[in-house]
Design a protein around this motif. Structure first.
Motif, mmCIF file in Angstrom:
data_model
loop_
_atom_site.group_PDB
_atom_site.id
_atom_site.type_symbol
_atom_site.label_atom_id
_atom_site.label_comp_id
_atom_site.label_asym_id
_atom_site.label_seq_id
_atom_site.Cartn_x
_atom_site.Cartn_y
_atom_site.Cartn_z
ATOM 1 N N PRO A 142 0.815 -1.214 0.000
ATOM 2 C CA PRO A 142 0.000 0.000 0.000
ATOM 3 C C PRO A 142 0.847 1.261 0.000
ATOM 4 N N HIS A 143 0.242 2.349 -0.463
ATOM 5 C CA HIS A 143 0.747 3.679 -0.134
ATOM 6 C C HIS A 143 0.061 4.021 1.175
ATOM 7 N N PHE A 144 0.815 4.217 2.245
ATOM 8 C CA PHE A 144 0.314 3.974 3.595
ATOM 9 C C PHE A 144 -0.572 5.059 4.181
ATOM 10 N N GLU A 145 -0.731 6.185 3.516
ATOM 11 C CA GLU A 145 -1.608 7.199 4.081
ATOM 12 C C GLU A 145 -3.028 6.648 4.199
ATOM 13 N N LYS A 146 -3.728 7.065 5.239
ATOM 14 C CA LYS A 146 -5.113 6.660 5.457
ATOM 15 C C LYS A 146 -5.974 7.909 5.487
ATOM 16 N N MET A 147 -6.953 7.947 4.583
ATOM 17 C CA MET A 147 -7.762 9.146 4.396
ATOM 18 C C MET A 147 -9.180 8.923 4.921
ATOM 19 N N LEU A 148 -9.742 9.972 5.518
ATOM 20 C CA LEU A 148 -11.127 9.887 5.986
ATOM 21 C C LEU A 148 -12.075 9.590 4.836
ATOM 22 N N TYR A 149 -11.893 10.267 3.684
ATOM 23 C CA TYR A 149 -12.872 10.086 2.606
ATOM 24 C C TYR A 149 -12.867 8.669 2.071
ATOM 25 N N ASP A 150 -11.700 8.022 1.993
ATOM 26 C CA ASP A 150 -11.674 6.626 1.561
ATOM 27 C C ASP A 150 -12.396 5.730 2.555
ATOM 28 N N ASN A 151 -12.056 5.867 3.807
ATOM 29 C CA ASN A 151 -12.578 4.942 4.807
ATOM 30 C C ASN A 151 -14.060 5.150 5.073
ATOM 31 N N ALA A 152 -14.538 6.383 4.980
ATOM 32 C CA ALA A 152 -15.977 6.608 5.112
ATOM 33 C C ALA A 152 -16.737 5.918 3.984
ATOM 34 N N GLN A 153 -16.257 6.091 2.756
ATOM 35 C CA GLN A 153 -16.941 5.449 1.623
ATOM 36 C C GLN A 153 -16.856 3.934 1.695
ATOM 37 N N LEU A 154 -15.674 3.408 2.024
ATOM 38 C CA LEU A 154 -15.519 1.955 2.058
ATOM 39 C C LEU A 154 -16.318 1.335 3.197
ATOM 40 N N LEU A 195 -9.173 8.641 14.098
ATOM 41 C CA LEU A 195 -9.447 9.960 13.532
ATOM 42 C C LEU A 195 -10.396 10.779 14.398
ATOM 43 N N GLY A 196 -10.942 10.174 15.442
ATOM 44 C CA GLY A 196 -11.915 10.873 16.271
ATOM 45 C C GLY A 196 -11.286 12.003 17.061
ATOM 46 N N LEU A 197 -11.928 13.182 17.004
ATOM 47 C CA LEU A 197 -11.492 14.347 17.767
ATOM 48 C C LEU A 197 -12.411 14.511 18.964
ATOM 49 N N PRO A 198 -11.857 14.633 20.149
ATOM 50 C CA PRO A 198 -12.681 14.740 21.354
ATOM 51 C C PRO A 198 -13.332 16.111 21.469
ATOM 52 N N PRO A 199 -14.246 16.287 22.416
ATOM 53 C CA PRO A 199 -15.005 17.535 22.493
ATOM 54 C C PRO A 199 -14.149 18.787 22.598
ATOM 55 N N ALA A 230 -8.701 18.695 21.276
ATOM 56 C CA ALA A 230 -7.274 18.596 21.575
ATOM 57 C C ALA A 230 -6.561 17.856 20.454
ATOM 58 N N PRO A 231 -5.286 18.184 20.210
ATOM 59 C CA PRO A 231 -4.601 17.573 19.071
ATOM 60 C C PRO A 231 -4.189 16.132 19.263
ATOM 61 N N ALA A 232 -4.228 15.602 20.478
ATOM 62 C CA ALA A 232 -3.783 14.223 20.689
ATOM 63 C C ALA A 232 -4.751 13.254 20.047
ATOM 64 N N PRO A 233 -4.249 12.220 19.327
ATOM 65 C CA PRO A 233 -5.152 11.265 18.680
ATOM 66 C C PRO A 233 -5.853 10.381 19.688
ATOM 67 N N GLY A 234 -6.917 9.720 19.221
ATOM 68 C CA GLY A 234 -7.585 8.731 20.051
ATOM 69 C C GLY A 234 -8.803 9.259 20.752
ATOM 70 N N GLY A 235 -9.686 9.976 20.023
ATOM 71 C CA GLY A 235 -10.899 10.473 20.642
ATOM 72 C C GLY A 235 -11.766 9.345 21.175
ATOM 73 N N GLY A 236 -11.808 8.238 20.453
ATOM 74 C CA GLY A 236 -12.573 7.091 20.891
ATOM 75 C C GLY A 236 -14.034 7.219 20.546
#
Length: 748
Positions: free
Chosen positions: A306-318, A354-358, A361-367
């Motif tokens: 793979p080309h390793f980037e993971k995009m929101l638009y791809d994953n939402a559609q898939l 990809l989840g952003l918490p309320p 904050a910039p840290a990943p892992g909104g959950g």
């Protein structure tokens, strides 16, 4: 070539007080360049005015946060002080995030392809101070390579031409702009006349055309690089849901594609093609076998690298496509249960990674329990010891697997996942690539070791995340999460979709005042900034909100979807035509010869025109609006010349046409909110009927959705379902089996 510092003595002059102006931008890609010695400016009137004042050209660099070669050129050239000094003296340097400004990217990509014969990112374009392009390319190395000059050589040649041959430069820019104006298809969409009727035969013909470019050995279409064909898969799944859909015999007789061509039963062929692609992708390195989620594309035909980037638009559609495959029922070769597991892990990945918490904050892992919006992407690169390394987080060696899992399990997993020496990506490293179904003893092994591998990988350096929130891509995610929650019986995913919808309403949407409402494309840190939404943003958000209404029955989302769609019609469908942008930048308009731009073809996501047609069709089914139905039909009139010649870039138009030809079927669920009503609602949500539109009674709404008006419970007060076409309904039924039987009849 003359020495430039001598030849240009006294002119041009550096920008007074020049400095890099990207530190406060909402785009992570722009902020990545905030520390460059290049005096980058964001795209806007101020930068072009500075170029005019200084009498220098604009150097426009376009890329995105997850782009590997963008990082390479930045390190080689934009971080180099000598190169930066030359740029700052002879140009105004403008940096653009193609994800934030796809309108800018589209017009200058067309210019780059016209000038250089190639396209891609990073894109390097040289502009007049009014925005018209006169020279362009993509990546330029720091030193000359065979067939490619160095970046410094390009800068010097452009500067010399600007100084010594200005008339020729301006003439080239004018000629290019006129050519781009002539090629714009905006005038091809006429929304102010009677639409041409759709011919059902073109959908079968599109399936046959797709079959001729299918890679039957590895799934998908074409060769390497190979991209997930999300919109095409949605069309194939909808087409497969119409049993016995056959081409007229005359059309079948016209086929000359040879013995491997699809026969008359195009529904079965569509199901098989979709199943092969979905199976191949989810069993490959394109799908993250540990955390879930799909990479942008594969550099190999068999999806192994793979080309390793993971995009929101791809994953939402898939996510939505895999859920719709589950709803269709799957095949023996690719069972619905396997697809459901892939969909569930993709939904979890979206919300966790990809989840952003309320608090944004910039840290990943909104959950899943906290995410209120979704970030744009994860980078292709991981920074290891200060250096960018593509895919470094995801690669394994046989020795690493054996050290972590023990000799026996490590060797077995290496064989199962095609981790060998030498590696497939680097000399040592390979991604996990089963390339087949994991079943039997292999499945037992994989279930045992997968948590161990995931935990070990989480301790590695991780790819960066672009935290900007793009309205349209979050709209795609709302639709996907709502459908996934309904089909997979996971209400927490529906709740996540509602949180994202509420965020878009609160942060991105400016309600109607003296005029129509306005959608802002990008937000960062909980604040919307930058340009107004493009056609795709309005259309994707309306699509997502309508889907969310169908699942929840909350009229709030229907009303918001209708308001967004009405604003889109005012902004982008005025004067009988259609356009992708509403004059956000005078420079973009100048670059395409003063014409409005419209891209009819799907790219990584559906075209704005196709998405608008789908949202209009849904709205007309829920509201009974003939105007919206006519607008949708006018956009669909673009389909016939594309259906056979270019079906791979017309997938969403084809999917929308399939829904239109099915009716679409309208379902009104009425009566009290009881377990019986929930059962009736669920059988509708599990139906694969193309374009089925569902309205559910909401007792808390001030006004019901028009499809529900005048329809209520049965004489005994029990819930019931009205199944309709064109707002004309059959007798209502209150039984689940009755709904199933009538849906099956309507599908034929």
């Amino acid at each position: 070539m003359q020495d430039q510092e001598t030849a240009n003595s006294g002119s041009p002059r550096p920008l007074p007080g020049g400095s890099n102006a990207l530190a406060a931008e909402p785009s992570a890609y722009l902020r990545q360049h905030a520390g460059n010695p290049v005096h980058w400016q964001p795209f806007g009137d101020a930068a072009f005015a500075a170029a005019a004042t200084r009498d220098v050209p604009v150097f426009l660099s376009i890329g995105y946060a997850a782009c590997h070669w963008c990082h390479v050129m930045a390190h080689e050239s934009f971080e180099d002080q000598d190169t930066a000094d030359y740029l700052n003296t002879h140009f105004v340097a403008v940096k653009v995030d193609r994800e934030e400004r796809p309108d800018v990217d589209a017009v200058y990509m067309a210019a780059t392809q016209a000038i250089s014969g190639e396209g891609g990112w990073p894109m390097s374009v040289f502009l007049l101070p009014d925005g018209r392009a006169f020279h362009a390319g993509t990546y330029f190395p720091p030193r000359p390579m065979p067939g490619r000059p160095s970046f410094r050589q390009v800068l010097e040649a452009v500067s010399e031409a600007w100084t010594e041959r200005r008339g020729a430069v301006e003439a080239n820019a004018a000629t290019l702009a006129r050519g781009m104006a002539a090629s714009q298809p905006a005038s091809a969409v006429r929304l102010d006349g009677p639409p041409e009727p759709l011919d059902a035969a073109i959908l079968g013909e599109a399936v046959r055309a797709l079959s001729r470019s299918e890679d039957q050995s590895h799934g998908g279409f074409g060769g390497a690089p190979k991209f997930p064909p999300s919109a095409v898969l949605e069309f194939l799944i909808r087409h497969a849901a119409v049993p016995g859909d056959r081409l007229p015999s005359a059309a079948a007789e016209l086929d000359t594609a040879g013995p491997d061509a699809v026969g008359a039963d195009t529904a079965a062929a569509a199901r098989d093609m979709a199943g092969r692609a979905l199976a191949a992708m989810s069993r490959s390195a394109l799908f993250d076998q540990l955390d879930g989620g799909f990479a942008r594309y594969s550099v190999t035909r068999n999806w192994s690298v793979p080309h390793f980037e993971k995009m929101l638009y791809d994953n939402a559609q898939l996510l939505r496509v895999y859920v719709h495959w589950v709803r269709l029922g799957g095949t023996l070769e690719y069972p619905a249960a396997e697809a459901a597991a892939v969909a569930g892990r993709t939904a979890d990945w979206l919300l966790t990674c990809l989840g952003l918490p309320p608090d944004q904050a910039p840290a990943p892992g909104g959950g899943a329990a906290q995410a209120v919006a979704l970030a744009s992407s994860l980078d292709a690169d991981t920074v290891v010891d200060g250096m960018h390394a593509e895919g470094a987080s995801y690669l394994w060696t046989p020795a690493q697997l054996q050290e972590l899992l023990g000799p026996a399990d490590g060797a077995a997993v290496a064989a199962l996942m095609n981790v060998r020496t030498p590696g497939s990506v680097t000399a040592d490293g390979s991604p996990l690539h089963p390339g087949r179904e994991i079943a039997g003893d292999d499945a037992v092994l994989w279930q045992r070791v997968r948590p161990v591998l995931a935990q070990a990988r989480s301790g590695r350096p991780q790819p960066g995340r672009d935290d900007k929130v793009v309205a349209g891509w979050n709209g795609l995610a709302i639709a996907a999460l709502a459908d996934a929650g309904a089909v997979l019986a996971r209400p927490e995913l529906v709740a996540a979709a509602e949180r994202i919808a509420a965020y878009l309403e609160r942060v991105h949407w400016q309600p109607p005042g003296d005029g129509p409402g306005r959608l802002i494309r990008v937000s960062h840190g909980g604040t919307a900034r930058g340009i107004g939404g493009l056609l795709e943003d309005y259309a994707f958000c309306a699509e997502g909100l309508f889907a969310l209404y169908g699942v929840t029955g909350h009229t709030r989302w229907y009303n918001l979807a209708a308001a967004v769609l009405d604003a889109a019609c005012v902004r982008f469908a005025a004067d009988g035509g259609l356009k992708d942008a509403a004059g956000e930048s005078a420079q973009v308009t100048a670059a395409q010869g003063g014409r409005d731009g419209l891209d009819l073809f799907d790219n990584a996501a559906p075209s704005g025109a196709a998405a608008l047609a789908g949202a209009l069709l849904t709205h007309s089914a829920l509201s009974g609006s003939p105007e919206h139905r006519t607008l949708a039909a006018n956009v669909l009139s673009l389909l016939p010349p594309l259906a056979v010649r270019a079906p791979r870039v017309a997938g969403w138009l084809l999917a929308t046409a399939q829904a239109a030809l099915a009716g679409p079927v309208e379902a009104a669920v009425t009566g009290p909110d009881t377990p019986g009503r929930a059962a009736l609602h669920r059988v509708l949500l599990l139906s694969p009927s193309p374009g089925l539109v569902v309205a559910v009674q909401d007792d808390g709404a001030a006004l019901p959705v028009p499809l529900l008006r005048g329809r209520g419970a049965d004489p005994d007060g029990a819930p019931q379902v009205f199944l309709c076409r064109g707002m004309v309904c059959d007798r209502p039924t209150g039984s689940v089996e009755g709904v199933r039987e009538r849906l099956a009849t309507m599908a034929r």
